[in-house]
Design a protein around this motif. Sequence first.
Motif: not given
Length: 439
Positions: A6-16
């Motif tokens: 859940l989310g749409g930032g750089g952190r979420e790109h790294a998690l995914a």
Amino acid sequence: MKALVLGGGGREHALAWRLAQSPLVQMVYVAPGNGGTALDKRLQNIALTDVVALREWAQEARIDLTVVGPEALLAAGVVDEFRKHGLRIFGPTQAAAQLESSKAFSKDFMRRHGIPTARHETFTDPELAHQCVNQWGAPIVIKADGLAAGKGVVVASTLEQAHQAIDDMLGSNRLGVKLNQVGACVVIEEFLAGEEASFMVMCDGVSVLPLATSQDHKRLLDHDQGPNTGGMGAYSPAPVVTPEVHARVMREIIQPTLDGMKKDGIVYTGFLYAGLMIDANGQPKTLEFNCRLGDPETQPILMRLKSDFFSLLWSATAGELDRLGVDDVLWDHRAALGVVMASRGYPLSPEWGHTISGLIREASDAMVFHAGTAWDGYQLRTQGGRVLCVTALGRNVQLAKERAYQVLKQIAFEGQQFRTDIGHLAIRSTRKGNESARP
Ligand code: AMP
Ligand code: GLY
């Protein structure tokens, strides 16, 4: 297995990105995601942001595990909503997320449970706030709260600056006479000297597992000048967190926080992030808690994670972190460093809509994580303040930095801005021979 980020930032790109590398995972969905997650074939964006709509979609899509990036969803109770319907999700409940969402709650919590932090007082009356500043002296920190919250944090090195900050935040004149700002308040805080570090752990409600250490750069400009931002770059590990400091943080801050929450009737699950100030004697104090991973710290940290991230999150949502020792989680022995490329006007009023060129394909030692980007099927454009985080590995922070800037130089968009000195504190302390940070 199917995972949802859940989310749409750089952190979420790294998690995914990290989750998609697990052999246990067939598909990773990202809601709402960004241009980078749209372009990666192993990931699929879902255009939803509402808590109930997300839960309904996750049920229908038979998602096995959800992980939450941003604080706003946690404060809105996304974990409670998913759990109520039997869905497996990693994050703190709405009650636990108050540790971040309410400064008053977290300061009061730290005071009651003896967790080291700066002394503070809260004021709505300008006259009393001015008196406090005169009593405590400078340097001193003035933080806007309540209706004044948009006015930020002023680290005042003189009494004059401190008095001015109070007047600005409380809407009063130079004599402290209030000019109709009902509901505004300021927190006056003791100034803590030292070096900052970001300390993040995973909690399953019983056990706690520390992640690799990191440091970020909050100021917009080189030499830590200019306004505060969400973070202009980060690196891992943080040399200031020596093994001794690490042990103290776990013993004096992390464990008492989780125990204190339990005493208050709140079981803490999810990532917990303590923003620390570490003084010259290695005494850590808590500047703030976040109930989520840091952005951009997550990008270099996950670049270094070698263990299966999906399995880690699965254990954490099954209450089985105790089966994993710190040594079971493997980290790349190299350092990782990420440089944020931001839009012109960030942080106040970033420009959007410019074409981005020069992006490289993922390399074994470098990855460009997207934050404020959008893919329209033909072109990648900027769509936010922080646009990209160019992250690279290297044998030490200096080499990771050189590689990251080498990749960054190829990328271009109109109005781009970035710092040129990410990692300077770590590089300085490595030169002094302080390389004993863990892990
Ligand atoms: P905050 O928004 O509370 O995280 O504060 C933003 C930044 O202000 C922190 O990252 C620190 O650099 C600085 N800061 C906040 N509180 C203090 C303090 N009590 N002493 C020294 N610096 C502080
Ligand atoms: N980089 C600081 C934060 O995520 O709060």
